[in-house]
Every structure is written in structure tokens, then in C-alpha cells.
Enzyme design. Sequence first.
Site, PDB file in Angstrom:
ATOM      1  N   THR A 100      26.633  17.307  57.043  1.00 44.65           N
ATOM      2  CA  THR A 100      26.008  16.284  56.201  1.00 44.65           C
ATOM      3  C   THR A 100      24.905  16.880  55.327  1.00 44.65           C
ATOM      4  OG1 THR A 100      26.492  14.502  57.769  1.00 44.65           O
ATOM      5  CG2 THR A 100      24.682  14.140  56.228  1.00 44.65           C
ATOM      6  N   SER A 139      32.880  11.153  51.674  1.00 45.65           N
ATOM      7  CA  SER A 139      32.028  11.251  52.856  1.00 45.65           C
ATOM      8  C   SER A 139      31.862  12.732  53.160  1.00 45.65           C
ATOM      9  CB  SER A 139      32.679  10.543  54.048  1.00 45.65           C
ATOM     10  OG  SER A 139      32.107  10.949  55.273  1.00 45.65           O
ATOM     11  N   THR A 140      30.808  13.070  53.878  1.00 47.72           N
ATOM     12  CA  THR A 140      30.701  14.453  54.345  1.00 47.72           C
ATOM     13  C   THR A 140      31.962  14.871  55.076  1.00 47.72           C
ATOM     14  OG1 THR A 140      28.292  14.442  54.538  1.00 47.72           O
ATOM     15  CG2 THR A 140      29.476  15.962  55.978  1.00 47.72           C
ATOM     16  N   ASN A 141      32.572  13.902  55.776  1.00 52.16           N
ATOM     17  CA  ASN A 141      33.667  14.237  56.675  1.00 52.16           C
ATOM     18  C   ASN A 141      34.973  14.554  55.972  1.00 52.16           C
ATOM     19  OD1 ASN A 141      31.698  13.655  58.488  1.00 52.16           O
ATOM     20  ND2 ASN A 141      32.566  11.690  59.143  1.00 52.16           N
ATOM     21  N   THR A 186      50.636  59.992  75.368  1.00 52.21           N
ATOM     22  CA  THR A 186      50.622  58.697  76.038  1.00 52.21           C
ATOM     23  C   THR A 186      49.661  58.793  77.212  1.00 52.21           C
ATOM     24  OG1 THR A 186      52.527  59.345  77.416  1.00 52.21           O
ATOM     25  CG2 THR A 186      53.001  58.126  75.381  1.00 52.21           C
ATOM     26  N   SER A 317      22.973  64.134  63.151  1.00 47.40           N
ATOM     27  CA  SER A 317      21.950  64.192  64.190  1.00 47.40           C
ATOM     28  C   SER A 317      20.617  64.601  63.591  1.00 47.40           C
ATOM     29  CB  SER A 317      22.352  65.192  65.273  1.00 47.40           C
ATOM     30  OG  SER A 317      21.304  65.381  66.203  1.00 47.40           O
ATOM     31  N   SER A 318      19.558  64.069  64.181  1.00 47.88           N
ATOM     32  CA  SER A 318      18.211  64.458  63.772  1.00 47.88           C
ATOM     33  C   SER A 318      17.726  65.689  64.523  1.00 47.88           C
ATOM     34  CB  SER A 318      17.242  63.293  64.027  1.00 47.88           C
ATOM     35  OG  SER A 318      17.203  62.999  65.420  1.00 47.88           O
ATOM     36  N   LYS A 323      25.817  68.951  63.010  1.00 46.05           N
ATOM     37  CA  LYS A 323      26.652  67.918  63.630  1.00 46.05           C
ATOM     38  C   LYS A 323      26.998  66.841  62.608  1.00 46.05           C
ATOM     39  CE  LYS A 323      26.923  65.146  67.851  1.00 46.05           C
ATOM     40  NZ  LYS A 323      27.220  63.784  67.353  1.00 46.05           N
TER      41      LYS A 323
END
Length: 462
Positions: A100, A139-141, A186, A317-318, A323
Amino acid sequence: MRREERDLIGVREVPGDVYWGIHTLRALENFPLTGLPLSSHPELVVALAAVKEASALAHLELGTLPEERARAVVAACREIRAGRLHDQFVVDVFQGGAGTSANMNANEVVANRALEILGHPRGRYEHLHPNDDVNRSQSTNDVYPTAAKLAVYASTGRLLDAMTVLRDAFGDRGGHFAKTVKLGRTQLQDAVPMTLGREFDAFALTVRDDADLIGLAATSLLEVNLGGTAIGTGLNADEGFARLAVAHLETVASVPVRPARDLVESTQGIGGFVRLSGALRQFAVRLSKICNDLRLLASGPGAGLGEIRLPELQAGSSIMPGKVNPVMPEAVNQVCFDVIGADAAVCAAAQAGQLQLNAFEPLMVHHLLNSANRLAAACRLLAERCVAGIEADEERLRALVERSAGLATALNPVIGYQRSTALARECRASGVPVRELAARDGLLTEGELDELLDPWRLARPC
């Protein structure tokens, strides 16, 4: 500068420079939940404007709304559909009332812009009213579900376009690797040879099949309940409005919408949303599996499978120099997890509906739009910044095939399962290739081994 507006609860002052009114103001106060305004879903804003425009055109044709008012509403809606005034759609995406607040936000913005077009100040609703004129016969609906379906359908279309891009990217790599033989697996254990091309062709088919499923689910959104008003009985709708409004909506939105077969069922039923959510979830599950495979195939590279190389996009990586991480598949995995969770929320909201209306459509719509849009972005990024640049480590792939105990499987039809098993076990224990062991034991001639253990023949037995 402020202006006074009145509703059933009382009188409130509204900022003079906004296009929304008192109903939107109360929704802003009542539902500060997510911090995400309706405008965060531009598809939904455009769809709401399309519904209001189609409704005004229906009244213009019926003569049930003064022509100048109807044309002003149409003009305001076209501006919104073109991208104007989206910042005025401010109510939270989560709200009580089955949408609504969203519908009233739309009614007020359209009405106040239409008033300006007619030469009147905002808020002078005696000249054009949000409810009596913009929302006439609605209507909103029926407005909100219809707009929601249009919005989700549009976002699904963009997703399908993006899935085509991803499918083609996998297909291109499939062709590129068509003659690259590798070892299949697999249960994460060595199996038998295949080509890397077939592995990527399988990814392409997965995406294509799920696109077909999503497209089919999206078509169920084309049945709309506009004109059903409050519960689907059409109370307060002008005669002929429902048929004309849907016909005009098809033209306005350029979407082949059709009237609901049963307006009561369509008002309370949210099957289309559930069906689409399930299709999105299936794609998310299977796309996540593909991303898992890409990360596995590229793992290492020294201590993992290391069969393919993903494009290097950023430092990984820091602390560890050199990496590089599989960041694009990881990011797409997270989008997929989000979509899977969103489906659970959609299902919970769907079953919580009661009698003639489901009050929780705002949550469903929010999640469906997010899921479709995020999957679309994920597909394009994965295709363009990852899949298109994947390379194969040909030397490693060849070596893995040649020393695999799985080659013993190809000897089964000739020397039997028992002897083949013994060769496979010795190959694993000693590291001596199956071919050398079979030749050493005199089980087959060199010519027979050349034919039976040819990697290309093994990779494409049929």
C-alpha cells in the site's frame, strides 16, 4: 517551505519541495527497516508508472476521467518511465500493507507532477487527486502485483541476456579446448580420459538449460490481475476498465501481458513468483557448482590440480607475495549463496499469505529483483573477466593422463576386470604407467596398447 495535507488520521505538514505526500510521510516514519528506498529498484518504479499510465489511458478511452486530468497523469507517468522523479519514490522496500505504501507513494508523485503540468501547485488535490484520479478503478492489491510482475519480468529478461553471454563464453572455450585431452574425475578421484572441451561444453549446456527453465517460469508473470481491485471482484472499477487497462498496459510496457483467468485467484495467488524463485535457485545451485569446478581445476597451481589458469585479476594476499586467488568464481559463488537464501525467504513469505491476499509480496519482489539482477551481473563478469581468458596447462594435462591408473579401465574388455584391477593397483603403488606394466607382463602387444590406450580415442569413445 511546507504544505499541509490531510488523511484519515489527521493533518501533517509535508516538505514543500517534494512530490510525495502525507501517506508517503507516514510510511517513512513507520517502516525505517532496510534503508533501501523503492527507487533502489528502478524497474519497479517504472512498472508502477506504466500501470498508472495504462489506467489513465483506459479512463481516457472510457470517458470516466476528465480528459485534461487523464492526459496530465499520462504525461507525468511518461516522465517517470523516462527516469525522472525516481528519487521521490522513498518508502522502504519492506513495508506492511501488501505494498500500500508503494502504491500511495506512486499515486502522490504522479498526482503532484500532474498538478504542475496542469498549472497548479503541489498538494492542491481538488484539481487532481492521488486516490480519486490517479488510483481510480484500482487498488494496491491489483496495482502492486501487476507492477511487481512487470518489474521482475524485465529483470529476468536482462538475466537471460547475460546467461546467453556466459553460455557462449563456455561454448567458445569448449571449442578452443576441443582437442585438449585430460583426466576426468569422480568423487575427486581419477576416472577416465575426456577432453577439456567437453567439460566446458557441459558448462555451456547447464547454463542454456537453466535459461530455458527461467524463461518458461517468467512467462507465468504475464498473467495480471489489474482491474480486480481489492480482492479480485472488481469492486469500484468502472465498467470495461479491466479489459482496456490490460490492453493499454501491453502497449505501454511493451510486454505481452494478459488478463488473469480468475481475478480472485490471481490476487491471492503468487505461484508465478514461487516458480521463478525456484528456477533462479536451481541456476544458482548449478552455477555455484561450476564455479567450484573452476576453482578446483585452477587450484595450486603447484600443489593443486593446476590444470587450467584463470586470468589474474588482482593480488591475492597482503602477506604472501605472488599469490593470486580465483576471485571471480569466489564472488559469483557468493551471489549464488545469496540467491539460494532469497528463495527460502520467498517460499516463507509465499506460504504465509492468508485468504484473499498475500501481505508479504514486497519481500518477495525485493528478493526476486535482487536475485535476477545479481545473477545477471555475475554471469557477465564471470564470462568476460574469467571464462574468456581461461588457458590450459597442456603439458600437465597430458602427463596426468599418461600416468593415470584409470587407463586400466580401457583394458577391461580385453584382459578382464581382475587383471586390469591388478595393473591399476600396481600403477598407483609404483608410479609405473599402466602401459609399461601391461607390456612388461606380456598382456598385450605394442600395437594393441597403442590402439587401446590412445588418449584421444579414450577421450572420445563415441
